[in-house]
Enzyme design. Structure first.
Site, PDB file in Angstrom:
ATOM      1  N   GLY A  95       1.945   5.032  -0.713  1.00 53.18           N
ATOM      2  CA  GLY A  95       1.373   6.354  -0.939  1.00 53.18           C
ATOM      3  C   GLY A  95       2.415   7.176  -1.683  1.00 53.18           C
ATOM      4  O   GLY A  95       2.306   7.453  -2.874  1.00 53.18           O
ATOM      5  N   CYS A 116       3.963  34.168   9.224  1.00 49.05           N
ATOM      6  CA  CYS A 116       4.637  34.817  10.345  1.00 49.05           C
ATOM      7  C   CYS A 116       5.073  33.740  11.317  1.00 49.05           C
ATOM      8  O   CYS A 116       4.452  33.545  12.387  1.00 49.05           O
ATOM      9  CB  CYS A 116       3.698  35.798  11.017  1.00 49.05           C
ATOM     10  N   TYR A 162       9.727  17.952   9.218  1.00 45.14           N
ATOM     11  CA  TYR A 162      10.734  16.871   9.264  1.00 45.14           C
ATOM     12  C   TYR A 162      12.128  17.304   8.851  1.00 45.14           C
ATOM     13  O   TYR A 162      13.036  16.483   8.846  1.00 45.14           O
ATOM     14  CB  TYR A 162      10.396  15.781   8.241  1.00 45.14           C
ATOM     15  N   GLU A 165       0.832  -1.209   0.000  1.00 46.68           N
ATOM     16  CA  GLU A 165       0.000   0.000   0.000  1.00 46.68           C
ATOM     17  C   GLU A 165       0.862   1.252   0.000  1.00 46.68           C
ATOM     18  O   GLU A 165       0.904   1.985   0.981  1.00 46.68           O
ATOM     19  CB  GLU A 165      -0.995  -0.025   1.167  1.00 46.68           C
TER      20      GLU A 165
HETATM   21  C1  LIG Z   1      -0.844   1.902   7.197  1.00 52.48           C
HETATM   22  C2  LIG Z   1      -0.109   2.678   6.171  1.00 52.48           C
HETATM   23  N1  LIG Z   1       0.049   2.160   4.951  1.00 52.48           N
HETATM   24  C3  LIG Z   1       0.692   2.829   3.971  1.00 52.48           C
HETATM   25  C4  LIG Z   1       1.215   4.078   4.200  1.00 52.48           C
HETATM   26  C5  LIG Z   1       1.921   4.775   3.076  1.00 52.48           C
HETATM   27  O1  LIG Z   1       3.213   5.111   3.355  1.00 52.48           O
HETATM   28  P1  LIG Z   1       4.091   5.791   2.216  1.00 52.48           P
HETATM   29  O2  LIG Z   1       3.380   7.009   1.795  1.00 52.48           O
HETATM   30  O3  LIG Z   1       5.376   6.090   2.884  1.00 52.48           O
HETATM   31  O4  LIG Z   1       4.207   4.792   1.126  1.00 52.48           O
HETATM   32  C6  LIG Z   1       1.092   4.657   5.463  1.00 52.48           C
HETATM   33  C7  LIG Z   1       1.661   5.987   5.726  1.00 52.48           C
HETATM   34  O5  LIG Z   1       1.706   6.512   6.767  1.00 52.48           O
HETATM   35  C8  LIG Z   1       0.403   3.946   6.469  1.00 52.48           C
HETATM   36  O6  LIG Z   1       0.219   4.471   7.680  1.00 52.48           O
END
Ligand SMILES: Cc1ncc(COP(=O)(O)O)c(C=O)c1O
Length: 417
Positions: A268, A336, A311, A266
């Site tokens: 992102g 600001c 970060y 998964e």
């Molecule tokens: C449960 C879970 N899956 C997938 C992701 C995706 O992570 P990334 O964007 O680093 O691939 C996150 C990001 O916080 C997550 O909490």
């Protein structure tokens, strides 16, 4: 791992100028061709017993982006009841959505009735799911005891992390599941964002060792977190190599256990990070004397691209000006807030990290790259009452399609009573 070229290749100076003219700055721009190409590449990863690719929509939940991924057959990792609803509204089928949330769901019965998949991220959540939907299949998120992230703040595994059920508590998981006749079908781990691939590989083996203790598990979800280089010196994980490694692990698991596990990942960041940019304008240039710094103030900063101030994350910044002498410049945003810095020192949000760029002037177009993931999604909207920036899709034929308008002041104030 490969390195990024550090620029925003999909956005020419002419296109950036068109963005400013039509939508104003700051403005997010996403590249549909890049989104599709990356998703297709991941869908083609070779794993032995089936792959489900979930888009971690927290990275960027824009409807325009969700529609692209839905069209390609991706599923969704939703991190709240609200994200479940957004995914449903875009047209994802309930059974394509897995809810993995720190917040115990307040809509369990509804999700179950519709067929949304639930991932229990704590013993409390597992108990709640069991009470609301006894006798159902379930996923459990485990903390395998190991984590890795680009910074400590994005590490979601090991003893310092509150995410998932600690790996030593399996007897409790099994007891709760038994009491409510829940069948654990999926074991899930996600150990961080910007993960070191070697640590991820170790966590894969640890996760499979946990799967071995759940006889009904048919799917292993290894989360996301795949590192993406936004800057030239930052490496990007080789997903082919990741797949080869996981393939070996899954085949070895089958040899010793007999089960052919379906794989879910998964990502992102990996799917969207480099397919997004913010087009901005240089609004002022100041300095703090000979021993100080030269600052370029942009009309974008922590409001649209929060990661640097949060970060110490690095984003490529291009001043679109030709024929200028180079200068060492600190880029800051319009808030600001002394922490509104776009170029902190790498990994240190408190320190400045000047960059060599064409010496900026007021009015210059400036592009902040690598802004597809955790930028619009994680923005500190309305600080200093700046309105939320618009989002635009660059279509493969070169046209710009507005996805979301700039907020108006009335919208900023809409819920005040
Ligand atoms: C449960 C879970 N899956 C997938 C992701 C995706 O992570 P990334 O964007 O680093 O691939 C996150 C990001 O916080 C997550 O909490």
């Amino acid at each position: 791992m490969t390195a990024a070229d550090g620029r925003t290749p999909f956005l020419s100076a002419e296109k950036a100028a068109e963005v400013r003219e039509r939508f104003g700055t700051p403005c997010y721009v996403y590249d549909r061709a890049a989104l599709e190409a990356t998703a297709r590449r991941l869908l083609g990863l070779e794993v032995p017993y089936g792959l489900t690719l979930r888009y971690a929509m927290k990275a960027n939940p824009s409807r325009g982006i969700l529609q692209v991924f839905r069209g390609l057959g991706l599923h969704v990792d939703a991190s709240s009841d609200w994200e479940v609803e957004r995914a449903l509204r875009v047209g994802f089928a309930p059974e394509q959505i897995l809810l993995t949330s720190q917040m115990p769901s307040r809509r369990i019965a509804e999700h179950v009735a519709r067929g949304v998949l639930l991932n229990a991220c704590s013993l409390h959540q597992l108990e709640s799911y069991g009470q609301a939907a006894p006798g159902r299949p379930i996923a459990v998120r485990l903390n395998p005891g190991l984590g890795s992230g680009s910074t400590k703040r994005t590490n979601t595994g090991g003893p310092s992390s509150s995410f998932g059920i600690w790996h030593d508590h399996l007897a409790d998981v099994q007891a709760v599941a038994r009491r409510h006749r829940l069948t654990v079908r999926t074991v899930h781990t996600h150990i961080g964002s910007g993960t070191d691939p070697e640590v991820w590989k170790r966590a894969t083996r640890m996760t499979l060792d946990l799967v071995a203790q759940f006889p009904d598990v048919a799917t292993v979800n290894l989360g996301g977190g795949f590192k993406v280089g936004r800057m030239p010196e930052e490496p990007t994980v080789d997903m082919g190599e990741v797949a080869t490694h996981v393939r070996g692990e899954l085949e070895a698991f089958r040899q010793r256990d007999g089960r052919a596990l379906r794989l879910e990942i998964e990502p992102g960041t990996y799917l969207v990070a480099r397919a997004g940019a913010v087009v901005a304008t240089c609004i002022d240039v100041v300095d703090t004397g000979r021993d100080g710094y030269l600052f370029a103030k942009l009309d974008t900063g922590m409001n649209e691209v929060t990661r640097p101030s949060l970060y110490g994350a690095q984003h490529p910044i291009d001043v679109l000006a030709a024929g200028r002498d180079p200068a060492e410049v600190v880029f800051v945003g319009p808030c600001c807030e002394s922490g509104d810095i776009l170029t902190p020192a790498p990994g240190d949000p408190e320190a400045l990290g000047p960059r060599w760029v064409p010496r900026p002037q007021i009015g210059d177009l400036v592009v902040v790259g690598g802004a597809g993931a955790y930028c619009a999604a994680m923005s500190t909207i309305n600080y200093n009452s700046y309105p939320q920036a618009p989002e635009v899709m660059l279509e493969p034929d070169g046209t710009l399609r507005l996805l979301r308008k700039r907020q108006s002041l009335d919208q900023v104030l809409a819920n005040e009573v």
